[in-house]
Every structure is written in structure tokens, then in C-alpha cells.
Design a protein around this motif. Structure first.
Motif, PDB file in Angstrom:
ATOM      1  N   PHE A  15      90.157  13.861  25.450  1.00  9.07           N
ATOM      2  CA  PHE A  15      89.864  13.152  26.694  1.00  9.07           C
ATOM      3  C   PHE A  15      90.523  11.783  26.694  1.00  9.07           C
ATOM      4  CE2 PHE A  15      86.460  12.428  23.644  1.00  9.07           C
ATOM      5  CZ  PHE A  15      86.265  11.056  23.671  1.00  9.07           C
ATOM      6  N   TYR A  16      90.634  11.203  27.875  1.00  9.89           N
ATOM      7  CA  TYR A  16      91.295   9.904  28.060  1.00  9.89           C
ATOM      8  C   TYR A  16      90.298   8.880  28.573  1.00  9.89           C
ATOM      9  CZ  TYR A  16      94.788   6.459  29.514  1.00  9.89           C
ATOM     10  OH  TYR A  16      95.531   5.314  29.652  1.00  9.89           O
ATOM     11  N   VAL A  17      90.261   7.707  27.942  1.00  9.60           N
ATOM     12  CA  VAL A  17      89.375   6.616  28.344  1.00  9.60           C
ATOM     13  C   VAL A  17      90.232   5.464  28.856  1.00  9.60           C
ATOM     14  CG1 VAL A  17      87.645   4.947  27.588  1.00  9.60           C
ATOM     15  CG2 VAL A  17      87.657   7.270  26.620  1.00  9.60           C
ATOM     16  N   GLN A  18      89.974   5.042  30.099  1.00 11.57           N
ATOM     17  CA  GLN A  18      90.760   3.962  30.673  1.00 11.57           C
ATOM     18  C   GLN A  18      90.239   2.593  30.252  1.00 11.57           C
ATOM     19  OE1 GLN A  18      91.070   4.087  34.937  1.00 11.57           O
ATOM     20  NE2 GLN A  18      92.777   2.661  34.976  1.00 11.57           N
ATOM     21  N   ASP A  19      88.925   2.397  30.268  1.00  7.17           N
ATOM     22  CA  ASP A  19      88.340   1.100  29.910  1.00  7.17           C
ATOM     23  C   ASP A  19      87.117   1.348  29.040  1.00  7.17           C
ATOM     24  OD1 ASP A  19      87.268  -1.417  29.664  1.00  7.17           O
ATOM     25  OD2 ASP A  19      87.507  -1.936  31.780  1.00  7.17           O
ATOM     26  N   ILE A  20      87.277   1.167  27.748  1.00  3.51           N
ATOM     27  CA  ILE A  20      86.198   1.474  26.802  1.00  3.51           C
ATOM     28  C   ILE A  20      85.010   0.528  26.969  1.00  3.51           C
ATOM     29  CG2 ILE A  20      87.063   0.000  24.935  1.00  3.51           C
ATOM     30  CD1 ILE A  20      85.618   3.522  24.522  1.00  3.51           C
ATOM     31  N   THR A  21      85.241  -0.688  27.489  1.00  5.87           N
ATOM     32  CA  THR A  21      84.170  -1.677  27.600  1.00  5.87           C
ATOM     33  C   THR A  21      83.123  -1.296  28.633  1.00  5.87           C
ATOM     34  OG1 THR A  21      85.349  -3.025  29.242  1.00  5.87           O
ATOM     35  CG2 THR A  21      85.781  -3.498  26.923  1.00  5.87           C
ATOM     36  N   LEU A  22      83.463  -0.384  29.546  1.00  6.89           N
ATOM     37  CA  LEU A  22      82.527  -0.002  30.601  1.00  6.89           C
ATOM     38  C   LEU A  22      81.664   1.202  30.232  1.00  6.89           C
ATOM     39  CD1 LEU A  22      84.875  -0.342  33.719  1.00  6.89           C
ATOM     40  CD2 LEU A  22      83.238  -2.024  32.830  1.00  6.89           C
ATOM     41  N   LEU A  23      81.930   1.801  29.076  1.00  3.79           N
ATOM     42  CA  LEU A  23      81.243   3.028  28.692  1.00  3.79           C
ATOM     43  C   LEU A  23      80.168   2.777  27.649  1.00  3.79           C
ATOM     44  CD1 LEU A  23      84.298   5.433  28.413  1.00  3.79           C
ATOM     45  CD2 LEU A  23      82.792   5.074  30.368  1.00  3.79           C
ATOM     46  N   SER A  24      79.189   3.646  27.622  1.00  6.47           N
ATOM     47  CA  SER A  24      78.138   3.593  26.612  1.00  6.47           C
ATOM     48  C   SER A  24      78.105   4.860  25.770  1.00  6.47           C
ATOM     49  CB  SER A  24      76.773   3.387  27.275  1.00  6.47           C
ATOM     50  OG  SER A  24      75.734   3.456  26.322  1.00  6.47           O
ATOM     51  N   LYS A  25      78.122   6.021  26.444  1.00  3.82           N
ATOM     52  CA  LYS A  25      77.979   7.286  25.727  1.00  3.82           C
ATOM     53  C   LYS A  25      78.557   8.438  26.526  1.00  3.82           C
ATOM     54  CE  LYS A  25      73.783   8.916  25.269  1.00  3.82           C
ATOM     55  NZ  LYS A  25      72.385   9.111  24.800  1.00  3.82           N
ATOM     56  N   LEU A  26      79.098   9.394  25.819  1.00  2.00           N
ATOM     57  CA  LEU A  26      79.577  10.640  26.397  1.00  2.00           C
ATOM     58  C   LEU A  26      78.689  11.771  25.883  1.00  2.00           C
ATOM     59  CD1 LEU A  26      81.694  12.678  27.598  1.00  2.00           C
ATOM     60  CD2 LEU A  26      82.915  12.435  25.428  1.00  2.00           C
ATOM     61  N   GLU A  27      78.252  12.657  26.789  1.00  2.00           N
ATOM     62  CA  GLU A  27      77.421  13.787  26.392  1.00  2.00           C
ATOM     63  C   GLU A  27      77.989  15.073  26.985  1.00  2.00           C
ATOM     64  OE1 GLU A  27      72.921  12.899  26.128  1.00  2.00           O
ATOM     65  OE2 GLU A  27      73.644  11.620  27.761  1.00  2.00           O
ATOM     66  N   ILE A  28      77.966  16.140  26.183  1.00  2.00           N
ATOM     67  CA  ILE A  28      78.413  17.451  26.638  1.00  2.00           C
ATOM     68  C   ILE A  28      77.334  18.468  26.300  1.00  2.00           C
ATOM     69  CG2 ILE A  28      80.183  19.249  26.430  1.00  2.00           C
ATOM     70  CD1 ILE A  28      82.166  17.144  25.668  1.00  2.00           C
ATOM     71  N   ARG A  29      77.047  19.346  27.251  1.00  2.00           N
ATOM     72  CA  ARG A  29      76.019  20.371  27.048  1.00  2.00           C
ATOM     73  C   ARG A  29      76.608  21.748  27.366  1.00  2.00           C
ATOM     74  NH1 ARG A  29      74.169  16.299  30.183  1.00  2.00           N
ATOM     75  NH2 ARG A  29      72.720  14.822  29.192  1.00  2.00           N
ATOM     76  N   PHE A  30      76.255  22.735  26.549  1.00  2.00           N
ATOM     77  CA  PHE A  30      76.698  24.120  26.726  1.00  2.00           C
ATOM     78  C   PHE A  30      75.459  24.990  26.899  1.00  2.00           C
ATOM     79  CE2 PHE A  30      79.596  21.842  23.991  1.00  2.00           C
ATOM     80  CZ  PHE A  30      80.855  22.127  24.516  1.00  2.00           C
ATOM     81  N   SER A  31      75.494  25.889  27.889  1.00  2.00           N
ATOM     82  CA  SER A  31      74.314  26.709  28.150  1.00  2.00           C
ATOM     83  C   SER A  31      74.706  28.160  28.419  1.00  2.00           C
ATOM     84  CB  SER A  31      73.541  26.169  29.350  1.00  2.00           C
ATOM     85  OG  SER A  31      72.383  26.942  29.580  1.00  2.00           O
ATOM     86  N   SER A  32      73.830  29.049  27.997  1.00  2.00           N
ATOM     87  CA  SER A  32      74.038  30.482  28.246  1.00  2.00           C
ATOM     88  C   SER A  32      73.263  30.966  29.467  1.00  2.00           C
ATOM     89  CB  SER A  32      73.606  31.288  27.014  1.00  2.00           C
ATOM     90  OG  SER A  32      72.220  31.105  26.762  1.00  2.00           O
ATOM     91  N   VAL A  33      72.563  30.027  30.149  1.00  2.00           N
ATOM     92  CA  VAL A  33      71.766  30.408  31.322  1.00  2.00           C
ATOM     93  C   VAL A  33      72.091  29.490  32.494  1.00  2.00           C
ATOM     94  CG1 VAL A  33      69.877  31.303  29.918  1.00  2.00           C
ATOM     95  CG2 VAL A  33      69.842  28.904  30.636  1.00  2.00           C
TER      96      VAL A  33
END
Length: 302
Positions: free
Chosen positions: A5-23
Motif C-alpha cells: 500500500f501507499y501512504v501519502q502523509d504518515i503524520t495524519l494516520l494512526s492505524k490501519l486495520e484489515i478484516r477477512f470474513s467467510s460470512v
């Protein structure tokens, strides 16, 4: 699993979350998160061990995933995703990175690695070579003759983010010139940023150079997605064995590369930069029991 992934401005971010589901509806899912401290501006490539995914509800990795949800926490900005790979073929590797060119990298680290048939890499500060506490030219040439790689750590080791842009290029070019004149051409265009510090001026000055080494902790893949901001695991005096053991195990599981940064290898001492020789020997012995290659930067890029 590899996420790019590409981040343009790291100072504006706190956390990245990804979720995978089978339903449908994400009532159960497998989750993973990454804090901003492990991201960098520009392209990022993160290796995620499947077993590190956290189950919410009755979700299991054995299920067939039908949906992916991505969320970004922060005050603004954006993350652009390129791809998510599963079972991407790659080979696990470790690169020993010794910064500054201390004498004990030759007298202590070299014999330990040599006894296992391993090599290391040394970042030289060209104006420090042969001065008190630092390896001599003859010692560096001997390391190179045994397969070690000598790389660029600037001429005088200033924090490059605090000097004029013109001096940034002078520092890295000055070290490269000294290296080329003394027989260290193979990695004179690989630069370790003093104190791990870099900004856009530094990255602009690095145009035409092959690799830039930071001190931000994460694993890498070859070829690197952001070659001027390679991530590194720093080992200090009080670093617990479990820290590097976990990183090595993750590299083996994900087929990624772990760059291990050390400074002074000595028998004793409490200075933050000193790592005791017996502990370093234990680290190398731990690696010897793993399915992982020990490489130089140039070998890694082949």
C-alpha cells in the motif's frame, strides 16, 4: 500474506486495520492491524504471518473468505492499496548490518560469523576509518576478501535532516568517492542514514543511489518496494533474545528478509550501542538452526 500500500502523509494516520470474513455482514472475521509507527511515507510492503490474524467470533483460517474490509484511523489523508498476496514465493534471508565501522566488528563479530560460514556488512564513516575505536583500511579490506560487504554511512555522520541540502549530497558523495578509491565499489551506492534520520531533502539527494537504510523496524522483500527507506531491526544493549527470535521466525514463515542492525560487539559494557559478544554468538547460533540464508545487500538484490 503480503500487503502492499501507499501512504501519502504518515503524520495524519494512526492505524490501519484489515478484516477477512467467510460470512456476509462481517459478523465473524479474522483481523490484523498496523500502527503508523511501522509505516513509512510512500510505498509499504508488509508481510503478515497467517497465524498472527486475530479471530473474532467463530471465524477460522480454514474457512473460505468471501469479503475483505479495510479501515484507516487518523485525522485525514489516505492509504492506496495495490495488492494483497497469499503464498507469494520468496526466500527467507537475514542481513547483518554493522554501522559506523567499529574495530570490534572486525575483532569480535567477524570471527563469530566466520565460524558459521556467514558474512556481514559494514557501514563506514569514511573520515573515521583508522581513527581510535574504528576499523582500519586493512581490516575492512580483509573483511571484504572474506565476502563481507562495505557500504556508505556518509563522510562525517551528521544527522542529514539538520544540514543544508547541498551538504547532504556532499556527505554521501564524499564517502562514495573514498570507497571507490579504496576498492569498495560494490556497495558505495548503498547508504545508511546516520541516526536513521531522513526527510524529503535526503530522499531527493539520494537519487541515483541504489539503497537507503533507515532504522524503522519491519521486514523487507526483494526487490524492495521502497529501496531508499529499507527497514531494520535495531539490536541494543538491553534487547531481549525474544525480539530477534520472533523476527527471524516471522521472516522464515513469510519468506521475507530481516535486516539486523548492530554497532559495537564487545565482551562487556552497558553503553546502549554495545551488544555483548556472547549474546551475539547465541544469536548467530539461533539462526544456524533455521531455514534462512545470511546474505549481503548486493547478493539479496540479485
Amino acid at each position: 500474506m503480503t500487503i502492499r500500500f501507499y501512504v501519502q502523509d504518515i503524520t495524519l494516520l494512526s492505524k490501519l486495520e484489515i478484516r477477512f470474513s467467510s460470512v456476509d455482514g462481517m459478523t465473524t472475521h479474522l483481523g490484523w492491524s498496523l500502527s503508523r509507527w511501522k509505516m513509512s511515507r510512500g510505498w509499504n510492503e508488509v508481510m503478515v504471518p497467517i497465524k498472527s490474524l486475530t479471530a473474532n467470533g467463530a471465524e477460522s483460517i480454514d474457512n473460505t473468505m468471501v469479503s475483505i474490509q479495510v479501515s484507516v484511523t487518523g485525522t485525514g489523508g489516505a492509504i492506496v492499496f495495490d495488492s494483497i498476496y497469499v503464498n507469494r514465493p520468496s526466500k527467507a534471508a537475514v542481513i547483518f548490518r554493522f554501522d559506523d565501522g567499529w574495530t570490534t566488528q572486525y575483532t569480535k563479530a567477524f570471527p563469530i560469523l566466520k565460524s558459521y560460514g556467514y558474512v556481514g556488512t559494514v557501514g563506514v564513516i569514511s573520515n573515521y576509518v583508522g581513527t581510535t575505536g574504528y576499523a582500519t583500511l586493512a581490516q575492512l579490506l580483509e573483511l571484504q576478501s572474506f565476502g563481507w560487504e562495505i557500504f556508505n554511512h556518509t563522510a562525517n555522520h551528521p544527522d542529514l535532516t539538520t544540514v543544508d541540502p547541498g551538504l547532504i549530497r556532499s556527505e554521501i558523495d564524499g564517502c562514495r568517492q573514498w570507497m571507490n578509491q579504496n576498492g569498495f565499489r560494490s556497495a558505495s551506492d548503498i547508504v545508511a542514514y546516520p541516526y536513521g534520520s531522513f526527510n524529503q531533502d535526503v530522499l531527493d539527494a539520494m537519487q541515483g543511489y541504489k539503497l537507503g537504510l533507515s532504522t524503522q523496524a519491519e521486514l523487507e522483500l526483494a526487490p524492495p518496494v521502497s529501496p531508499l527507506t529499507l527497514k531494520t531491526l535495531t539490536i541494543n544493549n538491553d534487547t531481549e533474545n525474544s525480539v530477534y527470535e520472533a523476527a527471524v521466525n516471522q521472516a522464515v514463515e513469510t519468506g521475507s528478509t530481516l535486516i539486523i542492525l548492530l554497532h559495537r560487539i564487545e565482551d562487556s559494557g552497558t553503553d546502549e550501542m554495545i551488544y555483548h559478544a556472547d549474546k551475539f554468538a547465541a544469536m548467530v547460533d539461533f539462526l544456524a538452526g533455521k531455514s534462512i540464508e545470511v546474505s549481503t545487500f548486493s547478493e539479496w538484490l540479485l
